[in-house]
Design a protein around this motif. Structure first.
Motif, PDB file in Angstrom:
ATOM      1  N   VAL A  23      30.593  42.506  53.619  1.00 21.82           N
ATOM      2  CA  VAL A  23      31.837  43.210  53.899  1.00 21.82           C
ATOM      3  C   VAL A  23      31.785  44.600  53.274  1.00 21.82           C
ATOM      4  O   VAL A  23      31.528  44.736  52.068  1.00 21.82           O
ATOM      5  CB  VAL A  23      33.037  42.407  53.349  1.00 21.82           C
ATOM      6  CG1 VAL A  23      34.352  43.155  53.597  1.00 21.82           C
ATOM      7  CG2 VAL A  23      33.082  41.018  53.988  1.00 21.82           C
ATOM      8  N   VAL A  60      30.876  43.566  58.187  1.00 20.33           N
ATOM      9  CA  VAL A  60      32.273  43.885  58.483  1.00 20.33           C
ATOM     10  C   VAL A  60      32.512  45.323  58.061  1.00 20.33           C
ATOM     11  O   VAL A  60      32.157  45.713  56.938  1.00 20.33           O
ATOM     12  CB  VAL A  60      33.244  42.938  57.740  1.00 20.33           C
ATOM     13  CG1 VAL A  60      34.693  43.385  57.923  1.00 20.33           C
ATOM     14  CG2 VAL A  60      33.078  41.507  58.236  1.00 20.33           C
ATOM     15  N   GLY A  81      32.776  42.689  62.698  1.00 22.81           N
ATOM     16  CA  GLY A  81      34.179  42.586  62.314  1.00 22.81           C
ATOM     17  C   GLY A  81      34.670  43.868  61.691  1.00 22.81           C
ATOM     18  O   GLY A  81      33.898  44.731  61.268  1.00 22.81           O
ATOM     19  N   ARG A 123      37.779  45.221  58.819  1.00 28.09           N
ATOM     20  CA  ARG A 123      38.660  44.720  57.772  1.00 28.09           C
ATOM     21  C   ARG A 123      39.918  45.569  57.664  1.00 28.09           C
ATOM     22  O   ARG A 123      39.854  46.801  57.655  1.00 28.09           O
ATOM     23  CB  ARG A 123      37.943  44.710  56.422  1.00 28.09           C
ATOM     24  CG  ARG A 123      38.651  43.877  55.364  1.00 28.09           C
ATOM     25  CD  ARG A 123      37.955  43.921  54.025  1.00 28.09           C
ATOM     26  NE  ARG A 123      38.313  42.766  53.194  1.00 28.09           N
ATOM     27  CZ  ARG A 123      38.120  42.693  51.887  1.00 28.09           C
ATOM     28  NH1 ARG A 123      37.563  43.698  51.236  1.00 28.09           N
ATOM     29  NH2 ARG A 123      38.466  41.609  51.210  1.00 28.09           N
ATOM     30  N   SER A 165      39.274  40.984  59.992  1.00 30.72           N
ATOM     31  CA  SER A 165      39.375  40.424  58.642  1.00 30.72           C
ATOM     32  C   SER A 165      40.646  40.965  57.985  1.00 30.72           C
ATOM     33  O   SER A 165      40.853  42.183  57.922  1.00 30.72           O
ATOM     34  CB  SER A 165      38.135  40.834  57.844  1.00 30.72           C
ATOM     35  OG  SER A 165      38.226  40.410  56.501  1.00 30.72           O
TER      36      SER A 165
END
Length: 296
Positions: A73, A99, A121, A123, A154
């Motif tokens: 992430v 992410v 993804g 966030r 996310s």
């Protein structure tokens, strides 16, 4: 922030070797890379400065713990400069996905580049120390940017956030992944309003939750290292039983912005045996669910 000295505790240098043997292709569904700052400088406007934790150290940890895959992430300390993340993805031999953190000003060509490198993804941070909740206009613009790529969204909330933003989460036309069990206040117990909100969102069928951050959530922290986090483990077990097909697990390594010393990642792995005590549920948590959600 101009200082370069870390203000986050370092991760444990020599974690415990887990007693639990994880299934092949197990995934760490929430972790970060930081720097090294001399190669990948931190953002000038960051709100915290971590220690350097480059991709090599992350990979050594995963090999030691028995984790074959991971979702990295993008950290707010790197802002929207994804150089460190992309370096980790490009050198992972397919083991890692990512992410991103983007803004309405992010160019569509950058979104395409991130997607091609393994980002799956985006966030959205709602926490004050990470900039606070973005406006609805900002969030809608971000979702329009990434929508064509089928990325998951996310969502990082804490306290009452899972209830406060439940209607928005339900409105997202993409898979939604709630970070760190929504960081609910466990002093309210497992039958509190905000755990109920999280369970209700899981019941929609379009929301997943990361069973990560037990050390962040626990209200039972002790002065001794290796606190048991029993209350957070109980929440994780409840979520895994309630929605076994929509839970994933992560270390949160290297544990930025925590109170006190970093947890032992080997201890966190051993908690998986309590969170998902039977083999079928554990395989879903560690292998099947992340493989489908993150596109491995």
């Amino acid at each position: 922030m101009n200082e370069t000295s870390p203000n986050c505790p370092p991760p444990v240098d020599s974690p415990k070797r887990p007693d639990v043997t994880l299934p092949a292709l197990s995934c760490d569904s929430h972790c970060h890379v930081f720097g090294p700052a001399e190669l990948f400088p931190f953002a000038p406007d960051r709100t915290f400065t971590p220690v350097d934790v480059p991709r090599q150290r992350l990979r050594r940890l995963h090999d030691f713990l028995g984790l074959d895959r991971a979702l990295i992430v993008q950290s707010a300390c790197h802002g929207t400069d994804h150089s460190a993340l992309l370096d980790a993805l490009e050198t992972s031999d397919g083991r890692y996905r990512g992410v991103a953190l983007v803004t309405p000003a992010t160019h569509p060509d950058e979104i395409a580049r991130l997607d091609a490198t393994g980002v799956c993804g985006v966030r959205l941070n709602f926490l004050p120390h990470l900039g606070g909740a973005p406006s609805r206009e900002t969030m809608d613009a971000i979702l329009r940017l990434v929508g064509p790529y089928g990325w998951h969204v996310s969502v990082h909330v804490a306290g009452t956030g899972i209830t406060d933003h439940a209607d928005f989460i339900r409105s997202i036309d993409a898979p939604v992944v709630i970070d760190h069990m929504a960081r609910v206040d466990l002093r309210d117990g497992l039958d509190g309003e905000h755990v109920a909100s999280l369970l209700g969102l899981l019941d929609t069928g379009g929301v997943w939750v990361k069973l990560s951050g037990a050390d962040r959530l626990s209200a039972q922290l002790s002065a001794e290292p290796g606190a048991p986090y029993a209350d957070a483990v109980a929440l994780a077990r409840l979520l895994a039983a309630h929605a076994p097909d929509r839970v994933v697990w992560g270390t949160d390594f290297p544990h930025p912005n925590i109170r006190g010393a970093a947890p032992d990642d080997g201890v966190l792995v051993d908690l998986i045996a309590e969170i998902a005590p039977d083999e079928d549920r554990r395989h879903k948590l560690m292998v099947t669910n992340p493989a489908g959600l993150f596109g491995f």
